[in-house]
Write a protein that holds these residues in place. Structure first.
Motif, mmCIF file in Angstrom:
data_model
loop_
_atom_site.group_PDB
_atom_site.id
_atom_site.type_symbol
_atom_site.label_atom_id
_atom_site.label_comp_id
_atom_site.label_asym_id
_atom_site.label_seq_id
_atom_site.Cartn_x
_atom_site.Cartn_y
_atom_site.Cartn_z
ATOM 1 N N ALA A 334 0.835 -1.210 0.000
ATOM 2 C CA ALA A 334 0.000 0.000 0.000
ATOM 3 C C ALA A 334 0.866 1.254 0.000
ATOM 4 N N LEU A 335 1.904 1.262 0.824
ATOM 5 C CA LEU A 335 2.799 2.415 0.887
ATOM 6 C C LEU A 335 3.511 2.629 -0.445
ATOM 7 N N ALA A 336 3.890 1.542 -1.111
ATOM 8 C CA ALA A 336 4.573 1.658 -2.409
ATOM 9 C C ALA A 336 3.694 2.359 -3.428
ATOM 10 N N ASN A 337 2.410 2.125 -3.362
ATOM 11 C CA ASN A 337 1.509 2.787 -4.301
ATOM 12 C C ASN A 337 1.390 4.279 -4.024
ATOM 13 N N PHE A 338 1.506 4.677 -2.764
ATOM 14 C CA PHE A 338 1.491 6.099 -2.456
ATOM 15 C C PHE A 338 2.768 6.776 -2.942
ATOM 16 N N GLU A 339 3.850 6.055 -2.930
ATOM 17 C CA GLU A 339 5.130 6.642 -3.309
ATOM 18 C C GLU A 339 5.409 6.546 -4.803
ATOM 19 N N SER A 340 4.585 5.785 -5.537
ATOM 20 C CA SER A 340 4.781 5.615 -6.974
ATOM 21 C C SER A 340 3.772 6.462 -7.747
ATOM 22 N N GLU A 341 4.179 6.906 -8.928
ATOM 23 C CA GLU A 341 3.262 7.685 -9.761
ATOM 24 C C GLU A 341 2.187 6.808 -10.386
ATOM 25 N N LEU A 343 -0.077 3.019 -10.306
ATOM 26 C CA LEU A 343 -0.547 1.939 -9.443
ATOM 27 C C LEU A 343 0.234 0.664 -9.758
ATOM 28 N N GLN A 344 0.831 0.076 -8.722
ATOM 29 C CA GLN A 344 1.573 -1.163 -8.875
ATOM 30 C C GLN A 344 0.707 -2.326 -8.378
ATOM 31 N N VAL A 345 0.136 -3.062 -9.306
ATOM 32 C CA VAL A 345 -0.761 -4.160 -8.936
ATOM 33 C C VAL A 345 0.054 -5.412 -8.662
ATOM 34 N N PRO A 346 -0.105 -6.041 -7.495
ATOM 35 C CA PRO A 346 0.675 -7.259 -7.180
ATOM 36 C C PRO A 346 0.385 -8.375 -8.180
ATOM 37 N N THR A 347 1.403 -9.127 -8.505
ATOM 38 C CA THR A 347 1.241 -10.254 -9.433
ATOM 39 C C THR A 347 0.829 -11.521 -8.702
ATOM 40 N N GLN A 348 1.014 -11.551 -7.373
ATOM 41 C CA GLN A 348 0.624 -12.706 -6.573
ATOM 42 C C GLN A 348 -0.193 -12.260 -5.378
ATOM 43 N N ARG A 349 -1.153 -13.112 -4.994
ATOM 44 C CA ARG A 349 -1.921 -12.813 -3.805
ATOM 45 C C ARG A 349 -1.028 -12.941 -2.573
ATOM 46 N N ASN A 350 -1.288 -12.111 -1.609
ATOM 47 C CA ASN A 350 -0.449 -12.082 -0.411
ATOM 48 C C ASN A 350 -0.947 -13.071 0.647
ATOM 49 N N PHE A 351 -2.217 -13.009 0.959
ATOM 50 C CA PHE A 351 -2.736 -13.805 2.072
ATOM 51 C C PHE A 351 -3.084 -15.228 1.621
ATOM 52 N N ALA A 352 -2.772 -16.178 2.458
ATOM 53 C CA ALA A 352 -3.081 -17.580 2.205
ATOM 54 C C ALA A 352 -3.113 -18.281 3.555
ATOM 55 N N ALA A 353 -3.112 -19.600 3.534
ATOM 56 C CA ALA A 353 -3.232 -20.356 4.783
ATOM 57 C C ALA A 353 -2.132 -19.980 5.777
ATOM 58 N N VAL A 354 -2.551 -19.844 7.033
ATOM 59 C CA VAL A 354 -1.617 -19.499 8.111
ATOM 60 C C VAL A 354 -1.472 -20.689 9.041
#
Length: 356
Positions: A334-341, A343-354
């Motif tokens: 989220a912070l990277a998107n604020f600092e970038s001109e 939108l950087q869309v992630p190529t992989q989902r972050n959340f999964a089984a814990v």
């Protein structure tokens, strides 16, 4: 009632019909006799009707209009407001109906409750003119959802009904589906399996015949639906309760886990009496009087993650370490998107089984 010459059941039915007839408009005895004949009730004499009306006179708002000449026939009338008191709800019942409608509007689908909309309306109107505790509660207490919900899209009622019908019948269909508004339609051949509502947003659950994959399509993105007989339905082993238990309807990332975090008092106030999950503990922290150590078993869903992200400035995730790392990664993205001109869309989902 005195003087009746018919069985009690027939008399009761006849009197009810007469009152309903007079609720519509004023009528003479002869007109009431014609009205009862139209309702195919047992035939009685004009004198019997007159006697029944005389017995009812003074009750339920029933009275005779004043005559201008002795030769005029009696014209019977009903004071509607007094008669409507028979239909009144008890104020606590009216309040329960009004609050139920508010809760249903948050959850959807209200179309299912259209047949009782008149009852909801009566309850609202009744409370609006009362001074009872129930009416004051209605005026001074608001009920809303616990978190933000999407409002339901404007849907064509006829198309929505067709989508519901094909799902109830679990038949093969041809759909025209639009991934986004304005996109060209995609023709899909599928089996309609079920319908579910995420809040007020309706989805059709289908099995795509092209790849046998079960999918969820919002009603608002389907512009056409036709039942087809050239394909056999492919229901297979689909069962809605099992499908829901798999987490497919709730954006489930994995199984429940034990969350440990440091939280500020603002979050503590939210969850102290309305726990975030099962077996919740709030423990004091030495040197941090405005914070608490939270331990709680939570469902691993999108709703949980969004709830935590919205309060990220007032909490610190401690464990499990795998979830802590994923949460930190989400904040970093989220912070990277604020600092970038751009939108950087992630190529992989972050959340999964814990791991528990």
């Amino acid at each position: 009632m005195e003087g009746h010459t018919t069985a009690n059941a027939s008399l009761t039915i006849r009197c009810i019909y007469m009152l309903l007839a007079l609720y519509e408009k004023d009528r003479t005895t002869a007109e009431l006799l014609e009205y009862l004949a139209e309702k195919e009730l047992a035939s009685v004499s004009k004198r019997t009707i007159q006697r029944n009306l005389e017995d009812l006179e003074g009750h339920f708002g029933l009275s005779r209009k004043p005559k201008t000449a002795a030769s005029e026939p009696d014209i019977w009338q009903l004071q509607q407001q007094e008669f409507e008191r028979l239909l009144e709800l008890e104020d606590p019942v009216a309040l329960a109906l009004v609050i139920a409608q508010q809760q249903l509007a948050e959850l959807g689908p209200m179309s299912v409750f259209k047949p009782v909309e008149g009852l909801f309306q009566r309850a609202r109107e009744q409370l609006a003119v009362r001074k009872s505790l129930a009416s004051l509660w209605y005026q001074r207490v608001k009920v809303t959802g616990a978190s933000h919900r999407l409002t339901g899209p404007e849907l064509d009622s006829e198309k929505s009904q067709r989508l519901l019908e094909v799902a109830l019948k679990q038949v093969a269909v041809r759909l025209c589906y639009h991934p986004h508004q304005g996109d060209p339609g995609q023709t899909l051949r599928a089996t309609a399996l079920a319908v579910f509502y995420r809040g007020a947003v309706a989805y059709l659950v289908i099995r795509d015949h092209a790849n046998d994959r079960v999918r969820q399509l919002p009603f608002s993105r389907i512009s056409e639906v036709r039942e087809i007989v050239t394909d056999d339905p492919r229901v297979g082993d689909f069962e809605l309760d099992s499908y829901a238990a798999s987490g497919a309807l709730a954006y489930k990332f994995g199984e429940p886990f034990r969350l440990e975090a440091i939280i500020f008092n603002s979050i503590r106030r939210e969850i102290e009496d309305a726990p975030l999950g099962d077996n919740q503990e709030l423990l004091p922290l030495e040197g941090q009087p405005n914070c608490r150590l939270l331990r709680v078993t939570v469902p691993y869903t999108l709703n949980l993650v969004q709830w935590l992200l919205a309060r990220a400035a007032y909490l610190k995730i401690l464990a499990p370490s795998e979830f802590r790392d994923k949460f930190q990664e989400e904040l970093r993205r989220a912070l990277a998107n604020f600092e970038s001109e751009q939108l950087q869309v992630p190529t992989q989902r972050n959340f999964a089984a814990v791991k528990k």
